[in-house]
Design a protein around this motif. Structure first.
Motif, PDB file in Angstrom:
ATOM      1  N   ALA A 154      36.856 -30.118  75.520  1.00  0.00           N
ATOM      2  CA  ALA A 154      36.300 -29.417  74.362  1.00  0.00           C
ATOM      3  C   ALA A 154      35.856 -30.411  73.294  1.00  0.00           C
ATOM      4  CB  ALA A 154      37.330 -28.450  73.795  1.00  0.00           C
ATOM      5  N   ARG A 155      36.669 -31.405  73.025  1.00  0.00           N
ATOM      6  CA  ARG A 155      36.293 -32.405  72.011  1.00  0.00           C
ATOM      7  C   ARG A 155      35.078 -33.203  72.447  1.00  0.00           C
ATOM      8  NH1 ARG A 155      42.590 -34.050  71.156  1.00  0.00           N
ATOM      9  NH2 ARG A 155      43.074 -32.555  69.479  1.00  0.00           N
ATOM     10  N   SER A 156      35.011 -33.503  73.721  1.00  0.00           N
ATOM     11  CA  SER A 156      33.864 -34.252  74.239  1.00  0.00           C
ATOM     12  C   SER A 156      32.579 -33.449  74.116  1.00  0.00           C
ATOM     13  CB  SER A 156      34.112 -34.623  75.707  1.00  0.00           C
ATOM     14  OG  SER A 156      32.985 -35.252  76.267  1.00  0.00           O
ATOM     15  N   GLU A 157      32.652 -32.154  74.370  1.00  0.00           N
ATOM     16  CA  GLU A 157      31.456 -31.305  74.366  1.00  0.00           C
ATOM     17  C   GLU A 157      31.126 -30.782  72.968  1.00  0.00           C
ATOM     18  OE1 GLU A 157      28.231 -29.208  75.975  1.00  0.00           O
ATOM     19  OE2 GLU A 157      29.561 -30.642  76.975  1.00  0.00           O
ATOM     20  N   LEU A 158      32.142 -30.392  72.201  1.00  0.00           N
ATOM     21  CA  LEU A 158      31.926 -29.717  70.927  1.00  0.00           C
ATOM     22  C   LEU A 158      32.165 -30.604  69.718  1.00  0.00           C
ATOM     23  CD1 LEU A 158      33.852 -26.406  71.779  1.00  0.00           C
ATOM     24  CD2 LEU A 158      31.375 -26.740  71.835  1.00  0.00           C
ATOM     25  N   GLY A 159      32.898 -31.693  69.911  1.00  0.00           N
ATOM     26  CA  GLY A 159      33.318 -32.524  68.801  1.00  0.00           C
ATOM     27  C   GLY A 159      34.680 -32.100  68.283  1.00  0.00           C
TER      28      GLY A 159
END
Length: 509
Positions: A154-159
């Motif tokens: 999620a952090r990789s895709e959404l920040g």
């Protein structure tokens, strides 16, 4: 090299068991589908009301259709067999004292204008909906790939910012970030306690909001199936039998020995034991744990937070319902209607938590599904018009037949919005206790668990460590679980089963 066919037992023929069996059979495996009831469907089944000697079917459990993934709808064969429909009219929302509804427009400009005029909203609605859409797209891509969720992805895709706001954070912080009006926040917060008394201050409570918009059959909206939503499980059962799935009804599974691969059950044909390569539990986790006899799994499942606080009232009318707010536009009688008993976040939260100690009923909100009007849009005219009202907040204490005062109270609230209330000729209340007794839901919760920290997103798994498959059940490499308690949740119909099977097919040897 082509993988050798495996014999897989699927226990439970609700929507997830049916979807799992469908995909496995289409992949060339032998599937034994074991169901304790007299019919397939789980909580997606019908019942019959007898009114003046006339029979009328109605949805006993689930009522609306929408959170299934479009690819599941098509790939299972359901799209070729059933007719579906969703209203194009905006949802209508009533707060205490409102004589006219607030319209929830899909167009952002119209929505901004309406909420500013009616509720005094001065926040950034555009950012809210655009960010939610980014999160929903991330979730849907994960569903399609059968990719178990992780915060790292999620952090990789959404920040980090959006992940904290929309997934790991609490709903109060999320709503305060974008919205200013109390009514706007209350309307958005209703999904948080959709099945159980999840507080808007709990970690991961924010995630429930985009998850409940992550269906794709109607683009995140809700609709209906011609005849009733139970046609989905009925027809999928028929498709599965045509594919060669071996269905056993009225089947009581006595023991699942995962060391030997033996599944022992009783059916009308007598006692049988089958030898299988893999078992998929499309049940609640406590039932699955007890069947394995594994103390650690029983302890895990038995200690989850599982309380349900949702009720359902079915109403039948002699003539088509006439709404006081009806604009007269064709099909306006099909709008989804939402009636709130509170209009501040503090009061909404207090009402949601008030029944945890067993209090019978504290009004929160009422979702009105115009099933009969929607059937007429699909060319089906039934003997009686029907409404389904999904509402909050009910305690687990008593069944509907013992809460006639609550039934009459909810009826009275709904009938205030109807111009022909005297045409209401039948009603039936279902409480969390009814859901527990009728469908076996732990705690009376339709999701089988509460979406709270430790039980949400990447933690919605029963594998005993991170090195196991996400849908693996405990330490057993030859067992999986895909019931409503598993990611994403039971409301996102059939998606846990699809993801479970995708993972399993990647790992079968």
């Amino acid at each position: 090299m082509k993988l050798a066919s495996k014999h897989i037992a699927v226990i439970g023929a609700g929507i997830n068991g049916l979807v799992a069996a469908n995909y496995l059979q289409r992949s060339g495996h032998r599937v034994s589908l074991l169901e304790r009831g007299e019919r397939v469907g789980g909580a997606c089944v019908s019942a019959v009301a007898k009114i003046d000697g006339i029979s009328q079917d109605y949805a006993l459990g689930a009522s609306t259709f929408g959170l299934m993934q479009d690819f599941v709808w098509h790939e299972t064969g359901l799209a070729d067999r059933l007719q579906i429909w969703a209203t194009s009219h905006p949802d209508l929302v009533f707060f205490p004292g409102d004589s006219q509804p607030t319209r929830m427009y899909g167009d952002i400009v119209d929505a901004t204008t309406e909420l500013a005029a009616k509720w005094g909203e001065r926040g950034d609605l555009r950012a809210f909906f655009e960010d939610e859409e980014r999160v929903v797209t991330f979730l849907q891509n994960g569903y399609r790939a059968g990719r178990p969720p992780t915060v790292e992805d999620a952090r990789s895709e959404l920040g980090a910012g959006l992940t904290s706001l929309w997934i790991t954070g609490n709903a109060r912080t999320l709503l305060d970030h974008y919205l200013t009006a109390e009514r706007s926040k209350v309307k958005a917060a209703m999904d948080v306690c959709e099945s159980g008394p999840v507080s808007i201050d709990e970690p991961y409570s924010a995630f429930i909001i985009p998850m409940m918009s992550s269906g794709s059959v109607f683009g995140g909206d809700y609709g209906f199936v011609r005849g009733g939503i139970w046609q989905i499980t009925h027809e999928l059962g028929r498709i599965n039998r045509e594919l060669g799935v071996e269905l056993e009804l009225e089947c009581t599974v006595d023991e699942v020995d995962l060391k030997t691969g033996h599944v022992r059950f009783e059916s009308p044909a007598g006692s049988r034991t089958i030898s299988v390569d893999h078992v998929i539990f499309a049940t609640d986790p406590l039932t699955a744990a007890r069947l394995t006899g594994d103390p650690a799994l029983i302890d895990h499942a038995g200690n989850e937070r599982v309380l349900g606080t949702s009720g359902k009232l079915n109403l039948m009318f002699r003539n088509p319902v006439q709404w006081n707010d009806d604009s007269g536009a064709p099909g306006s009688d099909t709008s989804f209607r939402y009636v709130f008993a509170t209009e501040t976040v503090a009061d909404f939260e207090a009402a949601a938590q008030a029944v945890v100690d067993g209090t019978d009923f504290v009004p929160g909100y009422f979702q009105i599904y115009c099933e009969g009007a929607s059937m007429r849009q699909m060319g089906l005219v039934e003997p009686f018009d029907r409404l389904a009202i999904f509402f909050k907040n009910l305690g687990l204490g008593q069944s509907g037949e013992h809460l006639k005062d609550v039934e009459e109270s909810v009826k009275d609230i709904i009938l205030r919005y109807i111009a022909n209330p005297d045409d209401c000729v039948w009603s039936r209340l279902l409480t969390p206790r009814d859901l527990q007794q009728t469908f076996g839901f732990p705690g009376g919760n339709i999701e089988h668990t509460m979406l709270v920290d430790g039980q949400a997103f990447e933690n919605r798994s029963y594998a005993n460590n991170r090195n196991r498959r996400f849908y693996q059940f405990g330490e057993f490499e030859n067992a999986s679980i895909c019931g409503s308690s598993t990611y994403p949740c039971g409301s996102v119909a059939g998606t846990p089963a699809y993801m479970c099977v995708k993972e399993l097919l990647r790992n079968l040897r």
